[in-house]
Scaffold this active site. Structure first.
Site, PDB file in Angstrom:
ATOM      1  N   HIS A  59      40.041  39.888  46.909  1.00 23.56           N
ATOM      2  CA  HIS A  59      39.105  38.783  46.621  1.00 23.56           C
ATOM      3  C   HIS A  59      39.723  37.410  46.885  1.00 23.56           C
ATOM      4  O   HIS A  59      39.019  36.405  46.881  1.00 23.56           O
ATOM      5  CB  HIS A  59      38.644  38.834  45.156  1.00 23.56           C
ATOM      6  CG  HIS A  59      37.877  40.071  44.817  1.00 23.56           C
ATOM      7  ND1 HIS A  59      36.716  40.425  45.471  1.00 23.56           N
ATOM      8  CD2 HIS A  59      38.109  41.043  43.905  1.00 23.56           C
ATOM      9  CE1 HIS A  59      36.272  41.578  44.973  1.00 23.56           C
ATOM     10  NE2 HIS A  59      37.099  41.972  44.027  1.00 23.56           N
TER      11      HIS A  59
HETATM   12 ZN   LIG Z   1      37.240  46.195  42.542  1.00 30.71          ZN
END
Ligand SMILES: [Zn+2]
Length: 655
Positions: A135
């Site tokens: 992320h």
């Molecule tokens: Zn995840």
């Protein structure tokens, strides 16, 4: 033969959320995986690499200096309130005094491990990394991630001369950090399967949907598979992998595969809420391993239910080590409607960019549509520093533990001492096989039943035999009495008819033959015979491969064999040697690797080598096969056969 590398550092458990003891991103995510891999004896079988930190210059391959400096400034910060305040500026991130150092360590380990694989010193590798990375963005921390391990490893590889990289991200969350890093880059295919639920699931971004396929020169190279419901099963995941990833990746021909291996789709995970079994990760890894001659590196990402997280990670590593995939615990059946929609939407959207999807028979007038039920207000700028997933009651968790215990205890983790049993009527082939210095048992010419017995008894993992032409009758004893369900693939490259032979066991038989007429197929409940159009030196690699992912693999999964037999009559060399190797590798995903390959006639020496490498070293041929051909009529017969077979086979009954 080179080996599997492992990289981790015990200090990776040295951080946790200082203000929320129930935070799901916790040290046990690291320690439980390490313990499980140790208890199965897997770490001991790997080359243990020395962990190292990424340099500032390496971090800059994926991040702004500003972001690096912000993390650096938290080093040894003892004021918890200050750390907590900083955490509110990022979505699902907490800071800890050790985090800068450990994020540098995870990133450095990812680069080091990948470097060993691209340089050929290791065959493949697994990084037990914490913190995770997918992320993390160029200028933003996000979702328990600080530096993007997989992006940095990929950039390092590109800078080192790797031309094409496939990143498979099976973490249950969309790795938007990785997607953004390569969104306009045609050298990298980013393929992600993630929970989406029409935009209502974190990170709630429109860019996580299937219609975000890259931009500029990278258009068509970003593949998002949105999961629009929870509780997706092994069938759902494997259907996506077989239908979308397998053909696309074969056409892309990556030189390296990087896997963002999150174990949060695993059964019981409070964030994923999917029903994927630990064994399914072994199957996904096996397929990922088929794309770049086995050059693959997996990095641990998420995973928040410790039992399934640790088991999924261990089985992934076990596959990298070359052990056979365990049987999937549940029946293979029809994927759920949301998965079927997602696959159709993806194929329709990517059709202009990938020839493989142009060959399939589906409604070309189908219009892919996105549905957005996610937020309409702007993304917040201040975030809650507490864990986004509230803890569950113990009784609730126990239900998952019980099911997992049942799955784990009934999963046969097969491993034979000797990888291959080999026999040949021609002594030169035996000599050649020994010269490859492969670990094998040699059987006397024609002792097929002995080989089968040794496979059954786990003395050898698989078998390979070279037989003279015209010895089909020798194979009749291929009664395989000890095996109840057999998949048989017959490839006969001369124009005579394939002799039928009967197996005492339940069998599903696929036959392939060339014809100089129109191609055709014949379908019965337990046989599928194809005649492919071929003249002269035409190779049918592409068509066999098309039949593999459209029919043979899904039907075989549903059939659930305990043995796979591949018989190839070698006269005109209708398949390339690499295609033989790939066929053996892909089919060995079934029946816990119990596979027997019979080559009749005088196989090319390369055919023998590639097949043996696939079965012994788990190393399928690189730049494997010509995945796409221009012969439309051969594609059509496979598609027609699929249409006819779909009323009987749930896995392809999508109506
Ligand atoms: Zn995840």
């Amino acid at each position: 033969m080179c080996s599997t590398g492992i990289i981790y550092d015990v200090s990776m458990s040295n951080y946790h959320c200082l203000w929320d003891p129930d935070y799901t991103e916790k040290p046990a995510r690291f320690t439980r995986v390490l313990e499980r891999c140790q208890s199965l004896g897997l770490i001991q079988r790997c080359v243990d690499l020395k962990p190292r930190k990424a340099t500032n210059a390496e971090l800059q391959l994926g991040h702004s200096q500003n972001l690096i400096d912000i993390l650096k400034s938290t080093s040894n910060e003892t004021n918890v309130e200050k750390l907590k305040e900083l955490s509110t500026r990022y979505d699902c991130v907490y800071f800890h005094p050790n985090i800068y150092e450990l994020a540098c360590l995870a990133a450095g380990c990812a680069i080091e491990l990948t470097d060993q694989v691209i340089s050929g010193r290791l065959r493949n590798g697994f990084g037990i990394l914490r913190p995770p990375g997918h992320h993390a963005m160029f200028d933003d921390f996000c979702g328990y991630c600080y530096f993007n391990n997989v992006v940095l490893a990929a950039r390092h590889s590109l800078n080192s001369g790797v031309k094409r990289i496939l990143i498979v991200d099976w973490d249950v969350h969309h790795g938007q950090g990785t997607q953004r890093a390569f969104y306009d880059d045609p050298r990298v295919v980013y393929f992600s399967i993630h929970r989406f639920e029409y935009g209502t699931f974190w990170p709630e971004l429109p860019e996580s949907d299937f219609d975000h396929i890259g931009e500029g020169p990278g258009t068509g190279f970003n593949v998002n598979v949105p999961l629009n419901r929870d509780k997706n099963t092994d069938t759902d995941y494997m259907s996506v992998v077989l239908e979308v990833l397998l053909p696309l990746a074969m056409e892309f021909e990556p030189e390296l595969v990087l896997v963002s291996a999150g174990f949060d789709p695993a059964f019981g995970c409070p964030e994923g809420e999917q029903n994927v079994s630990p064994a399914a990760f072994a199957h996904m890894m096996h397929l990922c391993n088929s794309f770049a001659g086995g050059k693959s590196v997996a990095f641990m990402e998420g995973g928040y239910f410790m039992t399934s997280h640790a088991e999924g990670a261990a089985l992934t590593l076990k596959t990298l080590l070359g052990d056979p995939c365990p049987k999937l615990p549940e029946d293979f059946t029809t994927p759920c409607p949301e998965i079927r929609d997602a696959i159709l939407n993806i194929k329709t959207t990517l059709r202009p960019f990938w020839k493989c999807f142009q060959k399939e028979d589906y409604d070309v007038k189908y219009v892919a549509r996105t549905i957005w039920k996610g937020r309409t207000e702007p993304v917040p700028t201040v975030f809650d520093p507490m864990c986004p997933t509230p803890p569950r009651p113990k009784e609730f968790e126990q239900v998952f533990e019980d099911q997992l215990e049942q799955w784990i205890s009934s999963t046969e983790l097969r491993k034979s001492k000797i990888k291959l049993g080999f026999s040949s009527f021609d002594g030169r082939f035996v000599d050649h096989m020994w010269s490859l210095a492969h670990a094998m048992s040699v059987f006397k010419n024609g002792q097929i039943n002995e080989i089968l017995k040794a496979i059954k008894d786990d003395e050898i993992q698989s078998g390979l035999a070279v037989l003279p032409l015209g010895t089909f009758e020798n194979l009749n004893p291929l009664a395989c009495q000890d095996f109840k369900r057999v998949i048989s693939i017959n490839i006969n490259d001369h124009f005579s008819h394939v002799e039928d032979y009967s197996l005492k066991s339940d069998a599903l038989v696929f036959s392939f033959q060339p014809t100089n007429q129109k191609p055709s197929y014949e379908y019965t409940k337990s046989t599928l015979k194809f005649q492919f159009h071929s003249i002269g030196d035409d190779k049918i690699d592409a068509h066999l491969f098309h039949a593999l992912y459209r029919l043979i693999l899904p039907l075989s999964y549903e059939f659930g064999p305990d043995l796979v037999v591949i018989r190839i009559v070698q006269e005109n060399h209708w398949l390339t040697p690499k295609c033989h190797g790939m066929l053996a590798y892909l089919m060995s995903i079934l029946a816990q690797g119990r596979i027997l390959v019979l080559l009749q006639g005088q196989p090319e020496i390369k055919t023998l080598e590639y097949t043996a490498e696939s079965l012994i070293d788990w190393q399928p041929p690189k730049q494997s096969i010509n995945a796409v051909s221009e012969n439309a009529s051969n594609y059509e017969v496979v598609e027609s056969a699929r249409q006819e077979a779909c009323s009987q086979w749930k896995c392809i009954n999508w109506h």
